[in-house]
Design an enzyme around this catalytic site. Structure first.
Site, PDB file in Angstrom:
ATOM      1  N   GLY A  16    -162.777 -41.607 -10.584  1.00  0.00           N
ATOM      2  CA  GLY A  16    -162.623 -40.686 -11.705  1.00  0.00           C
ATOM      3  C   GLY A  16    -161.145 -40.487 -11.962  1.00  0.00           C
ATOM      4  O   GLY A  16    -160.478 -39.695 -11.300  1.00  0.00           O
ATOM      5  N   GLY A  18    -159.269 -39.282 -14.565  1.00  0.00           N
ATOM      6  CA  GLY A  18    -158.952 -38.465 -15.720  1.00  0.00           C
ATOM      7  C   GLY A  18    -157.717 -37.653 -15.380  1.00  0.00           C
ATOM      8  O   GLY A  18    -156.798 -38.132 -14.697  1.00  0.00           O
ATOM      9  N   ALA A  19    -157.702 -36.383 -15.837  1.00  0.00           N
ATOM     10  CA  ALA A  19    -156.513 -35.553 -15.660  1.00  0.00           C
ATOM     11  C   ALA A  19    -156.152 -35.391 -14.167  1.00  0.00           C
ATOM     12  O   ALA A  19    -155.026 -35.707 -13.758  1.00  0.00           O
ATOM     13  CB  ALA A  19    -156.756 -34.186 -16.305  1.00  0.00           C
ATOM     14  N   ALA A 144    -153.467 -29.966 -16.267  1.00  0.00           N
ATOM     15  CA  ALA A 144    -153.271 -31.384 -16.613  1.00  0.00           C
ATOM     16  C   ALA A 144    -154.307 -31.762 -17.652  1.00  0.00           C
ATOM     17  O   ALA A 144    -155.376 -31.164 -17.720  1.00  0.00           O
ATOM     18  CB  ALA A 144    -153.446 -32.249 -15.367  1.00  0.00           C
ATOM     19  N   LYS A 199    -161.104 -18.699  -7.226  1.00  0.00           N
ATOM     20  CA  LYS A 199    -160.989 -19.632  -8.357  1.00  0.00           C
ATOM     21  C   LYS A 199    -162.235 -19.549  -9.240  1.00  0.00           C
ATOM     22  O   LYS A 199    -162.152 -19.571 -10.474  1.00  0.00           O
ATOM     23  CB  LYS A 199    -160.785 -21.054  -7.816  1.00  0.00           C
ATOM     24  CG  LYS A 199    -160.767 -22.163  -8.860  1.00  0.00           C
ATOM     25  CD  LYS A 199    -159.365 -22.515  -9.287  1.00  0.00           C
ATOM     26  CE  LYS A 199    -159.291 -23.339 -10.556  1.00  0.00           C
ATOM     27  NZ  LYS A 199    -159.304 -24.772 -10.348  1.00  0.00           N
ATOM     28  N   ASN A 203    -162.655 -18.737 -13.180  1.00  0.00           N
ATOM     29  CA  ASN A 203    -163.377 -19.644 -14.066  1.00  0.00           C
ATOM     30  C   ASN A 203    -164.581 -18.979 -14.719  1.00  0.00           C
ATOM     31  O   ASN A 203    -164.979 -19.346 -15.825  1.00  0.00           O
ATOM     32  CB  ASN A 203    -163.845 -20.880 -13.292  1.00  0.00           C
ATOM     33  CG  ASN A 203    -162.723 -21.881 -13.076  1.00  0.00           C
ATOM     34  OD1 ASN A 203    -161.704 -21.814 -13.739  1.00  0.00           O
ATOM     35  ND2 ASN A 203    -162.904 -22.794 -12.139  1.00  0.00           N
ATOM     36  N   SER A 268    -161.144 -25.855 -19.676  1.00  0.00           N
ATOM     37  CA  SER A 268    -161.836 -27.151 -19.681  1.00  0.00           C
ATOM     38  C   SER A 268    -163.254 -27.042 -20.252  1.00  0.00           C
ATOM     39  O   SER A 268    -163.745 -27.988 -20.862  1.00  0.00           O
ATOM     40  CB  SER A 268    -161.849 -27.774 -18.288  1.00  0.00           C
ATOM     41  OG  SER A 268    -162.743 -27.089 -17.455  1.00  0.00           O
TER      42      SER A 268
HETATM   43  N1  NAP Z   1    -157.817 -30.742 -15.790  1.00  0.00           N
HETATM   44  C1  NAP Z   1    -157.428 -29.682 -15.122  1.00  0.00           C
HETATM   45  O1  NAP Z   1    -156.401 -29.086 -15.487  1.00  0.00           O
HETATM   46  C2  NAP Z   1    -158.190 -29.187 -13.893  1.00  0.00           C
HETATM   47  C3  NAP Z   1    -157.591 -28.214 -13.096  1.00  0.00           C
HETATM   48  C4  NAP Z   1    -158.249 -27.801 -11.944  1.00  0.00           C
HETATM   49  C5  NAP Z   1    -159.495 -28.341 -11.613  1.00  0.00           C
HETATM   50  N2  NAP Z   1    -160.072 -29.267 -12.415  1.00  0.00           N
HETATM   51  C6  NAP Z   1    -161.366 -29.827 -11.989  1.00  0.00           C
HETATM   52  O2  NAP Z   1    -161.161 -31.145 -11.519  1.00  0.00           O
HETATM   53  C7  NAP Z   1    -162.323 -31.959 -11.779  1.00  0.00           C
HETATM   54  C8  NAP Z   1    -161.898 -33.175 -12.608  1.00  0.00           C
HETATM   55  O3  NAP Z   1    -161.482 -32.674 -13.877  1.00  0.00           O
HETATM   56  P1  NAP Z   1    -160.577 -33.496 -14.901  1.00  0.00           P
HETATM   57  O4  NAP Z   1    -159.985 -32.506 -15.817  1.00  0.00           O
HETATM   58  O5  NAP Z   1    -159.695 -34.450 -14.192  1.00  0.00           O
HETATM   59  O6  NAP Z   1    -161.722 -34.310 -15.682  1.00  0.00           O
HETATM   60  P2  NAP Z   1    -161.538 -35.517 -16.706  1.00  0.00           P
HETATM   61  O7  NAP Z   1    -160.156 -35.546 -17.267  1.00  0.00           O
HETATM   62  O8  NAP Z   1    -162.709 -35.440 -17.634  1.00  0.00           O
HETATM   63  O9  NAP Z   1    -161.685 -36.799 -15.772  1.00  0.00           O
HETATM   64  C9  NAP Z   1    -162.878 -37.162 -15.160  1.00  0.00           C
HETATM   65  C10 NAP Z   1    -162.876 -38.677 -15.083  1.00  0.00           C
HETATM   66  O10 NAP Z   1    -164.009 -39.103 -14.326  1.00  0.00           O
HETATM   67  C11 NAP Z   1    -164.448 -40.307 -14.924  1.00  0.00           C
HETATM   68  N3  NAP Z   1    -165.801 -40.639 -14.475  1.00  0.00           N
HETATM   69  C12 NAP Z   1    -166.964 -39.971 -14.721  1.00  0.00           C
HETATM   70  N4  NAP Z   1    -168.004 -40.593 -14.110  1.00  0.00           N
HETATM   71  C13 NAP Z   1    -167.484 -41.657 -13.462  1.00  0.00           C
HETATM   72  C14 NAP Z   1    -168.038 -42.672 -12.656  1.00  0.00           C
HETATM   73  N5  NAP Z   1    -169.345 -42.726 -12.401  1.00  0.00           N
HETATM   74  N6  NAP Z   1    -167.204 -43.613 -12.157  1.00  0.00           N
HETATM   75  C15 NAP Z   1    -165.875 -43.583 -12.398  1.00  0.00           C
HETATM   76  N7  NAP Z   1    -165.279 -42.649 -13.156  1.00  0.00           N
HETATM   77  C16 NAP Z   1    -166.077 -41.695 -13.681  1.00  0.00           C
HETATM   78  C17 NAP Z   1    -164.324 -40.047 -16.415  1.00  0.00           C
HETATM   79  O11 NAP Z   1    -164.390 -41.254 -17.101  1.00  0.00           O
HETATM   80  P3  NAP Z   1    -164.303 -41.356 -18.715  1.00  0.00           P
HETATM   81  O12 NAP Z   1    -162.846 -41.518 -18.978  1.00  0.00           O
HETATM   82  O13 NAP Z   1    -165.100 -42.571 -19.033  1.00  0.00           O
HETATM   83  O14 NAP Z   1    -164.868 -40.096 -19.283  1.00  0.00           O
HETATM   84  C18 NAP Z   1    -162.971 -39.361 -16.458  1.00  0.00           C
HETATM   85  O15 NAP Z   1    -161.927 -40.315 -16.548  1.00  0.00           O
HETATM   86  C19 NAP Z   1    -163.319 -31.040 -12.507  1.00  0.00           C
HETATM   87  O16 NAP Z   1    -164.219 -30.476 -11.606  1.00  0.00           O
HETATM   88  C20 NAP Z   1    -162.408 -29.954 -13.098  1.00  0.00           C
HETATM   89  O17 NAP Z   1    -163.085 -28.743 -13.326  1.00  0.00           O
HETATM   90  C21 NAP Z   1    -159.441 -29.723 -13.549  1.00  0.00           C
END
Ligand code: NAP
Length: 315
Positions: A16, A18-19, A144, A199, A203, A268
């Site tokens: 995964g 992403g961010a 992020a 946290k 949230n 998010s």
């Molecule tokens: N962003 C923040 O600021 C933040 C801060 C604290 C905590 N969090 C937490 O951290 C976690 C991740 O969040 P995020 O913001 O990084 O999410 P995100 O940007 O949506 O990234 C998630 C990634 O996982 C990928 N993915 C989903 N299923 C997959 C699979 N089967 N195999 C491989 N890759 C897969 C997605 O692919 P696609 O590109 O194809 O969609 C996406 O690139 C969440 O629980 C969120 O609540 C986030």
């Protein structure tokens, strides 16, 4: 946190990207010794991470580039993957079942997997797919976001420092060591339950933005602030029943923090709703309701918020 002690190289798979997965990749690359594997479901030419120039020691500023191109193998199918020393899972909580398919190929018997996701049920989410003793739950704090790709490269923008909290123990210690010589503030804490529920309390109030389709500025309205504090009050009651030590005035603290956020900041849940992606309702307000029921604690405000939000996006 920058540790001076040299630590061993590790083969690390990030599932995964992403961010959060992207920021983690850039931090681990900055340590200069780990081998990275990016496990993605969409083919990706490569990844660039924009990092902030904040929280740096003044003597390090020269070494930090605002943009980092990640050097890593990219795997798009679990069947391509090879066993690694560490699996770091940074998908959304609702993607757990699909994500777990990677574990079969990336893990050997005792390979640890760190779950970098929101909520408090990291272990429960992945216990059906791997031994619970090898799961390291991680509470992540780091603003992020994904940016539009450029020249075929995925882009992630890190907006502030990354903090990572894991429970103390041998695996927690090894996780923290992975981030030695990086700017991540990684720490194994004695009372992870409290960190996780704090946290979740923060949230839990965020659901209002997603319900109203409005950014953080709505928290400044008096009546919305009252509902936000009700959400947090319920979450804190359930957290205390789970053993978390939460201040009596946590609802006021959460509201004050939400009101300090930029009026246009988008959490998010709201970002996912706007983008018509699934939302982590179940891992957030849904968890408050579910775990509350286990303890006989009523959570009507969280239940209504989660139910309405689910109904609004149901087809
Ligand atoms: N962003 C923040 O600021 C933040 C801060 C604290 C905590 N969090 C937490 O951290 C976690 C991740 O969040 P995020 O913001 O990084 O999410 P995100 O940007 O949506 O990234 C998630 C990634 O996982 C990928 N993915 C989903 N299923 C997959 C699979 N089967 N195999 C491989 N890759 C897969 C997605 O692919 P696609 O590109 O194809 O969609 C996406 O690139 C969440 O629980 C969120 O609540 C986030």
């Amino acid at each position: 946190m920058v540790h001076s002690k040299m630590t061993r190289m590790a083969r690390v798979a990030i599932v995964g990207v992403g961010a959060i997965g992207g920021v983690v990749a850039s931090l681990l690359q900055s340590a200069g010794k780990h081998e990275l594997m990016l496990c993605v479901r969409r083919p990706m030419k490569g990844l660039v991470v924009e990092s902030p120039s904040i929280g740096l020691r003044s003597d390090m500023e020269e070494e930090i580039r605002p943009e980092m191109r990640i050097r890593a193998s990219i795997w798009t199918q679990p069947e391509e993957a090879q066993p690694v020393d560490w699996v770091l899972i940074a998908t959304k909580a609702y993607d757990a079942a699909e994500t777990a398919r990677w574990l079969e190929w990336l893990r050997e018997k005792n390979t640890p997997a760190a779950i970098l996701q929101n909520g408090v049920e990291h272990r429960e989410r992945f216990a059906p797919y791997m031994p619970e003793a090898c799961i390291v739950p991680v509470i992540v704090d780091c603003p992020a976001e994904r940016r539009p790709p450029q020249k075929g490269f995925d882009r992630i923008a890190q907006r502030g420092p990354m903090s990572l909290r894991v429970p103390q123990g041998p695996l927690g210690k090894r996780f923290v060591e992975l981030f030695a010589d990086t700017l991540a503030d990684a720490e194994a804490v004695e009372d992870w339950t409290t960190v996780a529920w704090k946290k979740l309390c923060l949230n839990s109030a965020g659901v209002l933005s997603a319900l109203l389709l409005k950014p953080a500025g709505i928290m400044r309205e008096d009546d919305i602030g009252e509902v936000a504090m009700d959400l947090v009050r319920e979450c804190a009651a359930v957290g205390r029943a789970e053993g978390a030590k939460l201040d009596d005035d946590l609802p006021e603290q959460v509201l004050a923090a939400s009101r300090r956020a930029a009026v246009d900041s988008v959490n998010s849940l709201l970002a996912d709703r706007i983008a018509e992606r699934p939302m982590e309702i179940d891992a957030r307000n849904g968890a408050v309701v579910r775990i509350g029921r286990k303890h006989g604690i009523p959570t009507p405000v969280n239940n209504m918020a989660a139910t309405l939000l689910r109904a609004m996006v149901a087809e």
